[in-house]
Motif scaffolding. Structure first.
Motif, PDB file in Angstrom:
ATOM      1  N   GLU A  55       0.938   5.436   1.058  1.00 35.01           N
ATOM      2  CA  GLU A  55       0.284   6.546   1.736  1.00 35.01           C
ATOM      3  C   GLU A  55       0.996   7.850   1.416  1.00 35.01           C
ATOM      4  O   GLU A  55       2.203   7.875   1.162  1.00 35.01           O
ATOM      5  CB  GLU A  55       0.271   6.335   3.258  1.00 35.01           C
ATOM      6  N   GLU A  56       0.239   8.927   1.408  1.00 32.69           N
ATOM      7  CA  GLU A  56       0.795  10.264   1.241  1.00 32.69           C
ATOM      8  C   GLU A  56       1.198  10.799   2.603  1.00 32.69           C
ATOM      9  O   GLU A  56       0.449  10.681   3.571  1.00 32.69           O
ATOM     10  CB  GLU A  56      -0.223  11.198   0.600  1.00 32.69           C
ATOM     11  N   ARG A  57       2.391  11.359   2.680  1.00 31.85           N
ATOM     12  CA  ARG A  57       2.868  11.886   3.958  1.00 31.85           C
ATOM     13  C   ARG A  57       3.669  13.153   3.702  1.00 31.85           C
ATOM     14  O   ARG A  57       4.786  13.102   3.219  1.00 31.85           O
ATOM     15  CB  ARG A  57       3.722  10.859   4.686  1.00 31.85           C
ATOM     16  N   SER A  62       0.848  -1.183   0.000  1.00 29.70           N
ATOM     17  CA  SER A  62       0.000   0.000   0.000  1.00 29.70           C
ATOM     18  C   SER A  62       0.884   1.232   0.000  1.00 29.70           C
ATOM     19  O   SER A  62       2.058   1.169   0.380  1.00 29.70           O
ATOM     20  CB  SER A  62      -0.928   0.011   1.226  1.00 29.70           C
ATOM     21  N   ARG A 122       5.484  10.166  -0.676  1.00 27.11           N
ATOM     22  CA  ARG A 122       4.740   8.909  -0.706  1.00 27.11           C
ATOM     23  C   ARG A 122       5.562   7.818  -0.026  1.00 27.11           C
ATOM     24  O   ARG A 122       6.742   7.657  -0.315  1.00 27.11           O
ATOM     25  CB  ARG A 122       4.429   8.522  -2.152  1.00 27.11           C
TER      26      ARG A 122
END
Length: 258
Positions: free
Chosen positions: A12-14, A10, A18
């Motif tokens: 995620e944007e952080r 998976s 990414r």
């Protein structure tokens, strides 16, 4: 991808970056390595390098990876050397790929990291381990020898005397000992492990991707060659990086003016 896949992935944007999360997903077998898991890990790493700025590998069910799956090894052994070769080469291919990726690859190690799992820890760029994790190259305890790179990587990390002593005895290491030996970047108490992992990932995600890629390539390539060649390559990379638009000199000058 399904919940039953041996490797889950998976992104995620952080903070504008990414982060790819790869999860070894055989919790009932402590994430033991099969051909499917090894190939799934290699494929997931290749995709993650294109999708993300940082990659995190961890295991499901409270363990990192217990090594090769005994049932799989027994089945492949009965089929002959060619079948076993597929298992070893698939796993080594995944471990080797980590060094070639242009993004940092972090291992979040908890529970058992044994045999092949221990070899995977040695392959990543940064390993963060829990103090109470259990790590070992325990092949010799079962009349086997390393097959995922441990006989070659561990001496380069900790030196020949310590590597031979460990591989021949199969003694277990705690996470704290693994950090003391230089196998892991840092060992962290269980209570603060997730927070430390988040902080490490945020640190990496907040840095310039090109700079991290060049640093990783310099270090990885440098240990394979001479010091003179490595220094020359470092100068050329520094010049090329500073000539680029993304170099961070302005960050220092702006900060100094403030």
């Amino acid at each position: 991808m399904t919940a039953d896949d041996p490797v889950l992935s998976s992104v995620e944007e952080r903070g504008g970056a990414r982060v790819a999360h790869l999860v070894l997903n055989r919790p009932g077998a402590r994430n033991a390595i099969t051909i499917a898991l090894a190939q799934g890990l290699r494929d997931a790493l290749a995709v993650a390098a294109d999708q993300a700025d940082v990659v995190v590998i961890r295991g499901s069910g409270g363990h990192f990876c217990a090594g090769g799956d005994f049932h799989e090894v027994s089945r492949l052994r009965a089929e002959g050397p060619a079948a076993l070769r597929t298992l070893f080469e698939s796993f080594i291919g995944a471990c080797d790929l980590i060094a070639e990726l242009p993004v940092p690859v972090v291992a979040a190690v908890e529970g058992y990291a044994m045999a092949g799992g221990f070899e995977l820890v040695q392959s990543v760029d940064i390993a963060l381990v829990r103090d109470d994790a259990v790590l070992a190259d325990n092949h010799a305890n079962f009349g086997m020898i390393p097959g995922g790179g441990g006989s070659q990587r561990l001496p380069r990390i900790v030196g020949v005397p310590r590597a031979l002593g460990h591989i021949l005895t199969g003694d277990r290491l705690t996470g704290a000992q693994a950090a003391e030996w230089g196998i892991a970047y840092r060992s962290v108490p269980a209570a603060s492990f997730e927070a430390e992992l988040d902080g490490l990932v945020a640190n990496l995600a907040g840095k310039d991707r090109e700079a991290l890629a060049r640093i990783k390539a310099l270090v990885r390539g440098g240990v394979r060659g001479s010091l003179a060649d490595g220094l020359a390559t470092e100068v050329e990379n520094s010049l090329a990086h500073l000539a680029g638009e993304r170099a961070g000199i302005s960050r220092f000058t702006d900060r100094d003016r403030g």
